[in-house]
Enzyme design. Structure first.
Site, PDB file in Angstrom:
ATOM      1  N   SER A 154       5.098   2.481  -1.074  1.00  0.00           N
ATOM      2  CA  SER A 154       4.465   1.173  -0.990  1.00  0.00           C
ATOM      3  C   SER A 154       5.334   0.165  -0.224  1.00  0.00           C
ATOM      4  CB  SER A 154       4.218   0.686  -2.410  1.00  0.00           C
ATOM      5  OG  SER A 154       4.012  -0.677  -2.433  1.00  0.00           O
ATOM      6  N   LYS A 155       4.678  -0.790   0.386  1.00  0.00           N
ATOM      7  CA  LYS A 155       5.415  -1.834   1.104  1.00  0.00           C
ATOM      8  C   LYS A 155       5.854  -2.936   0.148  1.00  0.00           C
ATOM      9  CE  LYS A 155       4.100  -1.208   5.822  1.00  0.00           C
ATOM     10  NZ  LYS A 155       4.935  -0.011   5.927  1.00  0.00           N
ATOM     11  N   ARG A 156       5.246  -2.977  -1.002  1.00  0.00           N
ATOM     12  CA  ARG A 156       5.631  -3.986  -1.998  1.00  0.00           C
ATOM     13  C   ARG A 156       6.153  -3.289  -3.239  1.00  0.00           C
ATOM     14  NH1 ARG A 156       4.487  -7.232   1.141  1.00  0.00           N
ATOM     15  NH2 ARG A 156       2.519  -7.934   2.010  1.00  0.00           N
TER      16      ARG A 156
END
Ligand code: GLU
Length: 524
Positions: free
Chosen positions: A282-284
């Protein structure tokens, strides 16, 4: 940029190629020039840090250069805090770049936004040579094209209508001053085969490759043009980047062919999957079903008390292994052994638990003075104590070796030493002052006698405190553990703290005595 640099080793204007470029497979120029080329669209992600690290390792391994290039041509996605975060995070990891922003380098500027003239020049050159063309289609036309393709159940894509304009049609559009983009004229038949050092030979059919836009109507290049031109002009020998860029290679291959430039060696690093093995990481930040949070930005790990050495060792292990069994090794060992051929091709899940374990190992390896120095900013923030005071605190220094055995991140230290920095210890549960199988009266006497004994102790040392307190327990007919437990809670407010005698020494005579006396009326 007024003086456009000539491509290294090549004439400025070249004859159109007749041969496609050779695959980079058997070209292993050393020392290598490698680059980390982030777009400043967010904070430094752990996956990008792994890419930067592998490039850095390879540069150091070959005695070459590690270049930082900022790919900031997508102006709509720029993130204001991104660059500062990336620079700080790379430096925290120790991945200093040899060339790039805030460094020297003979191939700058290292921001793509400062190289527009160069891209424009080469886009025009491709048009002159017949490898690219001006496309005058408006956004509305492109949208209509897409709708029609979808209605016909075709894959959406540019139908190349401007590639096939007659000279007269082209002239009239030019005369009308229509805005245009420049697209690469990709061969419509045949295939491209290129070699990737990690993935092996990969073949793509040309008819699946779009006539991609190279230069936009506002004069800004797309990723593809700027990336290829810069890799050429910065004399990059090896491109190591995430697997998600593999699908761009066929287009880039055609660009190199059109320019008649030798492509660098490609090595696409395996993607990192989410900790549960599902999907690209995930990017977050990742919130697990049990509520625990796994950060994805390097700065988050830094803030949470991870050591850069541990983070580097951990990142090395994502997609690369020293020997298949050794987990803990230093950077020097890694860079000596690092090689592209030993990078795995298959993606792996992000091993979050391993990082925590590794950090604990690295913390325990530090010299106590070093750990003390690293803890200072954390304790200062968490306990609101000036850094100077923490640096000079003899009591804290005494406790460091014991804290060291107990923590896995630097932020965990505060709970083992916080009682050193309060006037009155918070006594959340006074019942804890009374250990099992003792009475309140025994504890009150025990604490009062302890205070008296400590007050009169001729030497204030761990050994002297221990001797006095063991004698006292004997005298009072208490088990040592019972007396010590009551003292510990009285002077720290906690049942769990570093070993008692050194803790008492660290707190200091005056404060320890006062705390013992303050606790007496609280004993239930
Ligand atoms: N600017 C691209 C990125 O943000 C670089 C890809 C490459 O290394 O070619 O990851």
């Amino acid at each position: 940029m007024t003086d456009l640099p000539a491509p290294p080793g090549h004439a400025w204007q070249q004859a159109p190629h007749s041969q496609p470029p050779r695959s980079g497979a058997n070209l292993m120029p050393t020392p290598a020039r490698v680059r980390f080329a982030p777009s400043p669209t967010g904070y430094l992600h752990i996956g990008s840090a792994r890419t930067a690290l592998f490039n850095w390792l390879y540069a150091r391994h070959t005695g070459g250069q590690f270049i930082l290039r900022i790919e900031d041509t997508d102006r709509t996605r720029l993130h204001p805090g991104s660059l500062a975060d990336m620079f700080a995070s790379l430096r925290w990891l120790g991945l200093q770049w040899d060339e790039g922003p805030e460094a020297d380098g003979a191939y700058g500027p290292y921001f793509q936004s400062e190289r527009l003239e160069l891209y424009r020049h080469w886009a025009d050159w491709l048009v002159e040579q017949g490898h690219a063309y001006r496309c005058y289609c408006t956004p509305a036309e492109l949208e209509q094209m897409r709708q029609e393709q979808m209605a016909r159940k075709e894959d959406p894509g540019y139908d190349r209508r401007c590639r096939h304009l007659t000279p007269a049609e082209r002239a009239s559009r030019e005369a009308a001053g229509l805005p245009y983009v420049i697209r690469l004229a990709v061969p419509q038949t045949g295939q491209v085969t290129f070699h990737d050092m990690i993935r092996g030979d990969i073949t793509f059919a040309n008819d699946k490759i779009q006539d991609a836009v190279l230069l936009k109507s506002d004069g800004w290049p797309t990723y593809h043009l700027a990336n290829v031109v810069d890799d050429r002009f910065m004399q990059i020998t090896h491109i190591m980047r995430g697997d998600e860029w593999l699908s761009s290679v066929p287009l880039h291959w055609h660009l190199y062919a059109a320019f008649d430039w030798e492509p660098p060696v490609w090595a696409h690093l395996p993607v990192i999957l989410n900790p549960n093995g599902q999907g690209k990481m995930s990017k977050r930040e990742i919130i697990r079903p049990d509520g625990t949070v796994i950060p994805v930005y390097i700065h988050s790990y830094r803030e949470q008390g991870y050591l850069p050495e541990a983070m580097l060792n951990f990142l090395c292990g994502i997609g690369w292994a020293l020997d298949g069994s050794t987990e803990i090794y230093d950077l020097e060992t890694a860079l000596t052994a690092f090689d592209l051929s030993s990078i795995q091709a298959s993606p792996g899940a992000f091993p979050a638990e391993k990082l925590i374990w590794m950090n604990g190992v690295y913390i325990r390896q530090l010299a106590p003075d070093d750990l003390h120095a690293r803890l200072v900013p954390f304790l200062s923030r968490q306990l609101s104590v000036p850094e100077e005071a923490l640096r000079a605190d003899h009591g804290l220094r005494l406790l460091i070796p014991f804290v060291q055995e107990r923590i896995k991140t630097l932020t965990e230290a505060a709970e083992f030493v916080d009682y050193l920095y309060v006037d009155v210890v918070p006594m959340a549960d006074p019942a804890e002052l009374v250990p099992a199988k003792t009475t309140g009266a025994q504890v009150r006497t025990g604490l009062e006698r302890t205070a008296t004994v400590l007050e009169a102790l001729p030497v204030w040392s761990e050994a002297a405190i221990e001797e006095a307190l063991r004698g006292l327990a004997d005298e009072l007919g208490l088990k040592p553990g019972q007396l010590f437990s009551a003292i510990r809670v009285a002077v720290t407010g906690k049942k769990v703290a570093p070993p008692l005698f050194v803790t008492v020494e660290a707190i200091g005579r005056e404060r320890a005595v006062a705390r013992l006396r303050q606790a007496i009326p609280l004993v239930p």
